[in-house]
Design an enzyme around this catalytic site. Structure first.
Site, short mmCIF file in Angstrom:
data_model
loop_
_atom_site.label_atom_id
_atom_site.label_comp_id
_atom_site.label_asym_id
_atom_site.label_seq_id
_atom_site.Cartn_x
_atom_site.Cartn_y
_atom_site.Cartn_z
N ASP A 71 0.83 -1.19 0.00
CA ASP A 71 0.00 0.00 0.00
C ASP A 71 0.88 1.26 0.00
OD1 ASP A 71 -2.95 0.95 0.45
OD2 ASP A 71 -1.84 1.97 2.04
N HIS A 119 -7.52 -6.52 0.71
CA HIS A 119 -6.38 -5.63 0.54
C HIS A 119 -5.21 -5.96 1.45
CE1 HIS A 119 -4.17 -1.97 -0.21
NE2 HIS A 119 -4.35 -1.52 1.02
#
Length: 291
Positions: A104, A270
């Site tokens: 991320d 995620h």
């Protein structure tokens, strides 16, 4: 969660970074994402110490690293500056070349490291991230809905800071839940650490500045380097159940940005390192152990 790691506080040119070090072998730096800290690696990092010297770091603005007030142009939270932080950390630890994993926001810092300091990095792994420039160039309603925080956090100070501070724990829980399969994938210990750090108003400001930089100065840096490709071997992993995995051809995008790319999707949302730790660990261990 990190009993075998030595905690350190390392001063760089613009920040004091909270760092943990453990294990033996080739150096491997792990960089976390939003809205987390180095704790996101707690299911993987201890196992990696069996083969590597593992360095965990909180990015500036996050966790227990310092949180400088943002400059008017957000330059002190640019990925170029945040990458320089990590280069200085590794130099002070005595490592001129090393491996890096980024998830991320940490993967955005890693991408800039690969462009600015590519000769220092032997191998790299990017987890669930599409380049910032590509994302802003292709944003649509689906992306803006799933990642609304991108556009909320970049609003001028102190609008998002004040609103988030009023319900920091609720905002954090909502973010984790919206991007994962289920918030129950996060252990109580990890979740408590995320809440502790995210509840600090200085952290909220640092995170907003990170995102403001990505929507401004980072795009200028990225546009200038669009023709520059990553030279070292690159592993790309993504969650097949997450938005990015469904919305983008992630491997094709990175093949436009790097010379040597391999990768695949893992059944996860995620947060691969916490939602699918076994699959993620094995993918990373195999890649970085290969000659």
């Amino acid at each position: 969660m990190f009993k075998a790691f030595l905690p350190l506080q390392i001063q760089t040119g613009g920040a004091s970074l909270h760092v943990l070090k453990g294990g033996a072998g080739e150096p491997l730096l792990l960089l976390h994402g939003y809205p987390q800290t180095h704790v996101m690696w707690h299911r993987i990092a201890p196992r990696l110490t069996e083969s590597f010297t593992v360095i965990l770091a909180d990015l500036r603005g996050y966790g227990d690293s310092s949180k400088p007030k943002g400059e008017p142009d957000h330059s002190n939270y640019s990925k170029r500056v945040m990458a320089q932080d990590m280069i200085e950390v590794m130099s002070q630890l005595g490592y001129e070349s090393f491996h890096v994993i980024g998830h991320d926001r940490g993967a955005r810092v890693l991408h800039r490291m690969l462009l600015d300091h590519g000769k220092r990095i032997k191998k790299a792994a990017i987890i669930d991230m599409v380049p910032t420039y590509e994302t802003y160039a292709t944003v649509d309603k689906a992306f803006a809905t799933a990642f609304y925080h991108w556009f909320f956090l970049i609003q001028p100070a102190e609008l998002p800071e004040r609103l988030i501070a009023g319900q920091a724990e609720y905002f954090l829980h909502n973010t984790l839940k919206s991007l994962s399969r289920d918030i129950s994938v996060f252990t109580p210990e990890a979740l408590a650490e995320y809440v502790r750090c995210f509840s600090d108003p200085a952290t909220i400001h640092g995170i907003c500045e990170d995102y403001r930089a990505s929507a401004s100065i980072d795009l200028l840096h990225d546009e200038a380097d669009l023709q520059q490709k990553v030279q070292c071997p690159l592993l790309v992993l993504w969650g097949t159940n997450g938005f990015l995995g469904r919305h983008y051809d992630i491997l094709a995008i990175w093949r436009e940005r790097a010379e040597m790319v391999q990768g695949y999707g893992i059944p996860s949302g995620h947060f691969l390192a916490e939602e699918a730790p076994e699959e993620t660990y094995h993918a990373l261990q195999l890649f970085f152990s290969q000659g």
